[in-house]
Design a protein around this motif. Sequence first.
Motif, mmCIF file in Angstrom:
data_model
loop_
_atom_site.group_PDB
_atom_site.id
_atom_site.type_symbol
_atom_site.label_atom_id
_atom_site.label_comp_id
_atom_site.label_asym_id
_atom_site.label_seq_id
_atom_site.Cartn_x
_atom_site.Cartn_y
_atom_site.Cartn_z
ATOM 1 N N PRO A 1 -2.529 4.898 -5.342
ATOM 2 C CA PRO A 1 -2.918 4.212 -3.927
ATOM 3 C C PRO A 1 -4.032 3.232 -4.283
ATOM 4 O O PRO A 1 -4.601 2.879 -4.981
ATOM 5 N N PHE A 2 -4.000 2.258 -3.306
ATOM 6 C CA PHE A 2 -5.004 1.304 -3.209
ATOM 7 C C PHE A 2 -6.340 1.920 -2.644
ATOM 8 O O PHE A 2 -6.305 2.818 -1.768
ATOM 9 N N GLY A 3 -7.444 1.663 -3.445
ATOM 10 C CA GLY A 3 -8.831 2.428 -3.327
ATOM 11 C C GLY A 3 -9.533 1.939 -2.162
ATOM 12 O O GLY A 3 -10.620 1.182 -2.757
ATOM 13 N N ILE A 4 -9.299 1.882 -1.063
ATOM 14 C CA ILE A 4 -9.992 1.184 0.079
ATOM 15 C C ILE A 4 -10.815 2.466 0.721
ATOM 16 O O ILE A 4 -10.247 3.491 1.154
ATOM 17 N N ALA B 1 0.833 -1.494 0.085
ATOM 18 C CA ALA B 1 0.165 -0.094 -0.066
ATOM 19 C C ALA B 1 0.869 1.445 -0.049
ATOM 20 O O ALA B 1 0.650 2.396 -0.698
ATOM 21 N N GLU B 2 1.679 1.324 0.813
ATOM 22 C CA GLU B 2 2.753 2.341 0.986
ATOM 23 C C GLU B 2 3.466 2.600 -0.720
ATOM 24 O O GLU B 2 3.519 3.677 -1.029
ATOM 25 N N TRP C 1 -12.746 4.254 -8.885
ATOM 26 C CA TRP C 1 -11.473 4.312 -8.680
ATOM 27 C C TRP C 1 -10.786 3.289 -9.602
ATOM 28 O O TRP C 1 -9.568 3.487 -10.282
ATOM 29 N N LEU C 2 -11.035 1.959 -9.768
ATOM 30 C CA LEU C 2 -10.448 0.878 -10.441
ATOM 31 C C LEU C 2 -10.769 1.242 -11.854
ATOM 32 O O LEU C 2 -10.019 1.286 -12.580
ATOM 33 N N VAL C 3 -12.123 1.566 -12.241
ATOM 34 C CA VAL C 3 -12.366 1.936 -13.714
ATOM 35 C C VAL C 3 -11.342 3.306 -14.091
ATOM 36 O O VAL C 3 -11.137 3.154 -15.669
ATOM 37 N N PHE D 1 -2.080 5.540 3.785
ATOM 38 C CA PHE D 1 -1.620 5.437 2.195
ATOM 39 C C PHE D 1 -2.954 5.438 1.140
ATOM 40 O O PHE D 1 -2.598 5.123 0.095
ATOM 41 N N TYR D 2 -4.015 5.622 1.745
ATOM 42 C CA TYR D 2 -5.282 5.513 0.914
ATOM 43 C C TYR D 2 -5.516 6.884 0.503
ATOM 44 O O TYR D 2 -4.918 7.774 0.982
ATOM 45 N N PRO D 3 -6.702 6.818 -0.552
ATOM 46 C CA PRO D 3 -6.752 8.286 -1.160
ATOM 47 C C PRO D 3 -7.131 9.298 0.077
ATOM 48 O O PRO D 3 -7.783 8.998 0.882
#
Length: 446
Positions: free
Chosen positions: A204-207, A195-196, A273-275, A257-259
């Motif tokens: 970034p990971f989209g969580i 994630a970092e 976020w993914l698309v 480290f997330y948005p």
Amino acid sequence: MYKREVTRRRFLATTTALTTVAIAAPYVRGAHAAGKLSIGLWDHWVPGANTTSTAVVNEWAAKEKVDVSIDYIPSQGNKNLLTIAAEAQAKSGHDMLAMPTWWPHAQADLLEPCNDIMPQLIAQNGQVNGTVQYLGKLGDKWLGVPATIGSQIKGPCTRIDLLKQHAGIDIQALYPAGAAPKADSWTMETYAKAAEACHKGGVPFGIGLGETTDSVDTAGAFFQAFGAALVDAKGELTVKSDAVRQALDYCARVAKFYPADAPAWDDGSNNRWLVSGRGALIMNPPSAWAVAKRDAPQIAAQCWTHGFPAGPKGRFAPFLPYFWNIWSFSQNKPAAKSLLVALSQPAAVEKFVAASAGYDIPSFEKLTTLKTWAEEGPPKGTLYHYPNPHNHQTLSIAASPAPPKIAQQIYTQATLTKMIVRHMQGEPMERTLAWAESEVEGFLRG
């Protein structure tokens, strides 16, 4: 909501007949169940899935000479939940109604027991996972039958290329298509480092850290990986435990480290976020991947669905089952039970899974290796590990193992994500725990 009357017309010769099994026999009157039956099913987001459901129900109705009407009830705007509440209050409505997650427990006093169905279905299709038992039973009473349609796992969907480029992890090697996971190295610390690294790389990971289900489900799986629960199975308050402290510390650390706007995310945010191509990983069923396949095929071709990272107490993944339930005030309980048996046959389940492009997951262990998940793509095999075919992770739901009526309040109020956000934004650990304890005490008193 729209209504579609199911007639007794013959289907085309290409429609495959459902398997007739002995366990259906006790729920028919003579040769046929007969009479009328009104059912409410979840309005599926996948085009064509409702058509398949209608065909399966209609085939059963034609054979049993039952006049069936179907309402497809959407979850948008909580219309399905409003329907459940309205029918419970009026003690009138559908004979059989699809209910998600917590709602069978919430309406337990008004549901017909399915103890005469479930043992035979389990003998035929294999055991159901612990979350289905937790949500689907009250004491020894089965409140309904676990539905294939709508049941889902919210596991990681990872960009193969971005995770390899920025974190040096080959996710396909850890979760090879058609084979058991080789994921011992996919741990909480590996996840945190990845994630970092992806954050530094600008993807970034989209969580989400919001108050809707996608965010809560993910937080719940992380807490459970540390053995952390705010209330235990006996209903005892356990907020200020070492396990909760460890889980909260970890989640707040990784959340940096997330948005930046993750605390404001809703259930559509991670899909977008993914698309958009801006992120390396999200937690979601294959709906986001399916949209990418349609709107951004170059991104879909780089997506891989797989298992959760393992924590000190194991590897957990959010599982949100639907149930098919029969009201105690149903006018045709024998026909309703006969239909539930028919809907739970392997041939019917295979049709539901194929029609949903692999989104729907049956709860029975023998039905998690259907060809749809092995063949869906691009890339081929991207959904192979989605239904947990090798049982390498525990399927769970956030806020368990608290008694369901308490867990539902913790879940609905997003207590876990609120704790993470408060601590991530600088609130001292003990103050966050004190706030959470006060909140949960209120739930217990209620």
